[in-house]
Design a protein around this motif. Sequence first.
Motif, PDB file in Angstrom:
ATOM      1  N   TYR A   1     -16.022 -41.078   8.179  1.00 38.16           N
ATOM      2  CA  TYR A   1     -16.070 -39.626   8.107  1.00 38.16           C
ATOM      3  C   TYR A   1     -16.936 -39.028   9.208  1.00 38.16           C
ATOM      4  O   TYR A   1     -16.645 -37.969   9.730  1.00 38.16           O
TER       5      TYR A   1
ATOM      6  N   LEU B   1     -22.656 -34.898   1.865  1.00 39.28           N
ATOM      7  CA  LEU B   1     -23.622 -35.235   2.914  1.00 39.28           C
ATOM      8  C   LEU B   1     -24.705 -34.165   2.955  1.00 39.28           C
ATOM      9  O   LEU B   1     -24.447 -32.999   2.670  1.00 39.28           O
TER      10      LEU B   1
ATOM     11  N   PRO C   1     -26.093 -39.320   4.371  1.00 43.04           N
ATOM     12  CA  PRO C   1     -25.348 -39.388   3.106  1.00 43.04           C
ATOM     13  C   PRO C   1     -26.152 -38.786   1.959  1.00 43.04           C
ATOM     14  O   PRO C   1     -27.374 -38.929   1.920  1.00 43.04           O
TER      15      PRO C   1
ATOM     16  N   SER D   1     -21.864 -47.768   3.992  1.00 44.41           N
ATOM     17  CA  SER D   1     -22.095 -47.041   5.247  1.00 44.41           C
ATOM     18  C   SER D   1     -20.802 -46.984   6.053  1.00 44.41           C
ATOM     19  O   SER D   1     -20.541 -46.012   6.755  1.00 44.41           O
TER      20      SER D   1
ATOM     21  N   TYR E   1     -18.799 -44.067   5.050  1.00 48.36           N
ATOM     22  CA  TYR E   1     -19.295 -42.834   5.665  1.00 48.36           C
ATOM     23  C   TYR E   1     -18.953 -42.782   7.148  1.00 48.36           C
ATOM     24  O   TYR E   1     -18.718 -41.716   7.705  1.00 48.36           O
TER      25      TYR E   1
ATOM     26  N   TRP F   1     -25.961 -39.697  10.757  1.00 49.10           N
ATOM     27  CA  TRP F   1     -24.635 -39.768  11.336  1.00 49.10           C
ATOM     28  C   TRP F   1     -24.425 -38.547  12.242  1.00 49.10           C
ATOM     29  O   TRP F   1     -24.889 -37.452  11.900  1.00 49.10           O
TER      30      TRP F   1
END
Lengths: 193, 508
Positions: B166, B463, B486, B160, B163, B419
Motif C-alpha cells: 500500500y 495508517l 501503520p 509489513s 503494508y 512508509w
Amino acid sequence: MADKDKIISDAEIIELYFQRCESAIRQTEKKYGKYLYTVAYNILRSNEDSEECVSDTYLKTWNAIPPTRPTVLRSFLAKITRGVALDRYDIKKSAKRVPEDAITSLSEIEAVMSDFSDLQSDLDTQEIGRIITEYIDSLSDRRTYIFLSRYFFALKIDEIASKLLCSRSSVNKELAKMKNELKEKLLKEGVLL
Amino acid sequence: MKDNKIIKGVGEVSEETLERYHKIETTLVYSKKRRVKMGYVATLSLSLLLIVSLMLPHLPFNSADAPITVPTDTKVTESTPNNVATSTPAQTIIPAITSSPINTDTVPPESKHGNDTILPETEEPVIPQITDIELNLSPAKQYLINVSEFKNFSDSIFTSADYSKYKSSTIGSGGTTTTDYGVTWTYDKESLNIYPIEEFESLPVYRDKKYSDFDDAPTEPFSIFSARCNYAVEKFEELFSQGKSQSQKFIMNQRTDYRFTYYPNGISSYPTQDDLSNKDLNITISDDMTDEEFINSISAFTEFVFEALGKNYGNYKINRNKHVTNVVFFNESDPVNYSPFTFFNFNDYLGISTDVFYETLKDYIIISFSKSEGNTRTISGIHYYEKTPIKLEGFDVVAYQKIIPLEKAEEILKNGGFWGVGNCPVCGQQKEAVDFSDGYDAVTLKYVYNSGVSHEDVYVLPLYVFYKHLETKEDGEEKYAYVYVPAIEITDLEEYLEKQAENHQHNK
C-alpha cells in the motif's frame, strides 16, 4: 450465443445512436464498458469515480451522436472518458480530496510537462492536438505506445515497463527524449514562445 | 493540470492515432508477452537438450543404431524464435523434446518475426511502484467510534509486506530524513485531522466490495426524487446501469423526456441544445452581465431544475472564466469555505470553479455555461449532489485489529520506520529531504487501499499520517510533508524496523 448477448459492430452501434435507439448505450457498455472504465481508472484510481465517469461518457456520447459520426468509436469514447476523468481529477485535487501521492501518475505528467508552462495562452487546444497528433504519427510503434500510454491513458511508468518487458529507466529515457522532441516541434510551430 | 494545454492537447489527438495505439498494443505488447513465453519454451528446450545430451552416452542404445525421425507434424523448430533447436548439435533428439508440452498452436505468427521497432532494453530490474488512493472517510468518524466499541479484535494478521503493498517502504538515505514523502496544502491545519486520534483499542480493516456485492443497488433510484417532483413523472425507463450508477429517463406528462445520470449521491445531466429548446429553456447569457442579471436571466431554468428536484437554495456563487462560467446553488446553512479564486475548464462540456470547497457542501447544484459565440454562453451541464453523511457502503469490515498506540507510532517515526509515498526516483531527486527525527506538526488517522487491482479483494488498512510543516505562502496556505506509520499491529514489526535500519546504513 443469444442475440441479446451478441456484440455488434461499431458501425451498427453508431447507427443505433443515429436512430436514437437507447440500446445504443447498452451495446456501447457491453462492448467498451470495461475499456472505458480502465481509461477512467488510470486517471482517477477510484472505483466509484471511474464508474461515474463511464456513465457520463455514455450520456455525452448519446448527446454527441448525432450529429457527430465518429470515425473510430472506441477512440471517440476514450477521448470523452479521458476528458470527464480529467475534470473529476481536477475537482478532487482542487478540493483537496485526493492527496498528492494518490494521483502520482498525473502529478508526474504535470511535472514532466512543466517546461511547457509558457504556452501562448490563447492557443486552441485542438490546434495543439493537431500538432501533437502529427508528432505522434512520426514516432515508431514502440514510442507511440509509450507516449500515449503515459500522456493519454495515464498509465504508470511501471505498467508501461511491465507491458513492454523493459525497465522503468528505459521508459523514462524514452519519455524524456520525446518530451524534448515535442518541445522542439512546438517551438518550431510557434506554439511555444 | 488546469493550465496545461499540452495535457488537454494530447486529449485532442485524432481517433485514428488512438486506434493505431490499440493496434500497437495488440501487436507490440502482446507479442512481447508471447515472446517471453516462447523464451521460456526455448530455455526449457535448451535445458532439456543439455540434459539429454549429457545423458546420451549413458543411454542403453546408440542413437546411430536407432535413428529417430522427426514427425512430419512436429513444428518445434519453427516455433522457436531463433530456431534454437535446429542450430544445436543435439538435433537428433528432437522427438524427445516434442514429447514436452510445446503447443505450436499457441505460437502467434508475429512472434516468429519479432518487431523491428523494439529498441534495445537495459537489464535494469523493474522496480515496483505502488500508487494508492486515500479514502476520504472523514464523515465516518462516528462510525469509527461505534466500531471501536467492538472489543473482540482478532490477532494480528497483517505484515509489513502487506503494508508495503500500500505504501512505499523505500525511504531516503538518511534514516529519518527522506525525500519519499507526500505533499499537501491547506489553509486550515485542522483539516489535516481526518480522523482525530482517540483512545481506540482496535480499528476495523475494510474490504472493498466487488460489483457483484451490489446486488442490492437501488433498482429505481429516481424514486427518491419523484417523491419531491412537482412534475408528475409517469414512469422511469432505465437507459443503462453500471455498478452503482444508473441512468434513467424521466418521462413526464407535461414536458418532454429528460435524461439524467444517477449516482449514489447525486445526478448529472448534459442537456443538448435541442432538449433545452424543446422545453423553452435554451438560455444564452453574456459575459457582460452582472451577477444579478445573470441569475435573473436563468431564473426560468433554475426554477425548472429546483422544481424537478424538489429543492430550493438560498445562496449561490457565480464563477466566471474565459471558457466556462458556472453558478453553484447551495443552502445558507451549509458550511462553506472559500479558497482563493481558481478555475479550471475542460473540453467543451463543462467547467467547475474551485472557489468553493465542494466537500463541505452537503447539497448543491452546479449549472455550467460554456462558450458559445462571441461573448455568449449556453448551458452545458447540470450537476446535482446530495451527500450522505456516512458513505461506507462500498466497504465491508472484515477484521478488527489491535491498534498501535500513538506513542508507539511516534517511536517508529523517529526511528525511520515509516512508509513513504513511492516517489519515482526523478521526483525524489527534485524534492528537498525532510527530517522526521525531531517530531512532526500534525498527525491523523487515515485509511488507504491499494488501487492496483480494480475489483479483486482489496483491503483498506489504517495508517497514521504524520505531517511536517514545510512553508507558508503569502496568502496563508501551508505546505506539509507527510509519511505513514501503520496504525494496527503487524506481525513482524521488529524485523521490519531492523531491516529498515540496515537499509539506512547501507544507503549512507
